[in-house]
Scaffold this active site. Sequence first.
Site, PDB file in Angstrom:
ATOM      1  N   CYS A 257     -12.417   2.223   7.932  1.00 57.25           N
ATOM      2  CA  CYS A 257     -12.351   0.963   8.691  1.00 57.25           C
ATOM      3  C   CYS A 257     -13.305   0.941   9.890  1.00 57.25           C
ATOM      4  O   CYS A 257     -14.493   0.797   9.710  1.00 57.25           O
ATOM      5  CB  CYS A 257     -10.911   0.643   9.065  1.00 57.25           C
ATOM      6  N   HIS A 343      -7.697   0.912   3.837  1.00 58.75           N
ATOM      7  CA  HIS A 343      -6.822   2.027   4.223  1.00 58.75           C
ATOM      8  C   HIS A 343      -6.307   2.784   3.008  1.00 58.75           C
ATOM      9  O   HIS A 343      -5.268   2.441   2.454  1.00 58.75           O
ATOM     10  CB  HIS A 343      -5.647   1.510   5.063  1.00 58.75           C
ATOM     11  N   GLU A 345      -4.870   5.536   2.984  1.00 56.82           N
ATOM     12  CA  GLU A 345      -3.587   6.173   3.313  1.00 56.82           C
ATOM     13  C   GLU A 345      -2.430   5.191   3.246  1.00 56.82           C
ATOM     14  O   GLU A 345      -1.264   5.583   3.400  1.00 56.82           O
ATOM     15  CB  GLU A 345      -3.659   6.803   4.709  1.00 56.82           C
TER      16      GLU A 345
END
Length: 366
Positions: A257, A343, A345
Amino acid sequence: MKYKQRKKALILLADGTIFYGKSIGKEGSAFGEVCFNTGTTGYQEIFTDPSYYGQLMVTTNAHIGNYGTKEADVESDSVKIAGLICKNFSFEYSRPGADMSLEDFFEKHNTLAISDVDTRALVSYIRDNGAMNAVISTEVDKIDELKAQLAEVPSMVGLELSSKVSTKEPYYFGDENATYKIAALDLGIKKNILRNLAARDAYIKVFPYNSKFEDLEAFNPDGYFLSNGPGDPEPLSDAIALAKEIISRDKPLFGICLGHQVIALANGISTYKMHHGHRGINHPVMNLVTGKGEITSQNHGFAINREETEAHNDIEITHVHLNDDTVAGIKMKNKNCFSVQYHPEAGPGPNDAVYLFDQFIENIQK
């Protein structure tokens, strides 16, 4: 539940548009850029994600608070949104594993929230007119004062916010006897990123946002990581210089990001503020390397320039966002460096992209 008398509240947008609702409990005013997240779950992770610092969050899911909060689900040490705007706020919750209600969680973190808002109309308005500064307030009879205060709130363009959320001192995460050592630059890092790295046999040292290459290099790491975070990437001159140094030495580098945007800027590719950004847990991305689609968790209001990326001799676009063709991932052709604009994760969201952490470890092994 006993009936509570709830104060009238409002949302005042920078262009003068007003939407009305009711306060959740805390009274007063909160200022920030208004944005929306389309996720149907994961509100606690969203509220504690440092990337949302300085933003008034509109949740499009109709019910917020219905499963309470749990200490293990936080992505940082505090609520990071400037305030919440929702349709139905659940004061009661029904989740056996919850520690407390969302109402108590907001009270603990001194967060202003308003509900009973026509969020469909508000989100439609943002989609048509773009993300803009706003104020949520229980002071509904002080419109002129709120307008004057709102006019003083700085634009997100050019705003450096990593310094507001980054760690002040370096710290460690994971098992010190792990196989790999990773130096992570904290621009607003999420705990789930650290968990994912540690789960892959890595010991991580997390550094403040303005750390120099020498600071990270002293840890003698096997790889370097640039985290997510809030604000405009262009003012992050220290992080951009750090990325340039890591790239020049061809050290394994991974960015997520804001870290992805910093890597682009280090390569001379410009960034720009999006009309209303990508925020949700079902964004479709195409992996151009494998030809496979991924459903991803996203949270960003800036992106990198696609034309400049395509024209760059040393950069390959690896992922694209299928809704608007924005660049969702890049890698350097001649260096051990890659990054994504979403993202992997999750927290919240799907796990389609967790392979990127494996890819980073494989790059370190090479």
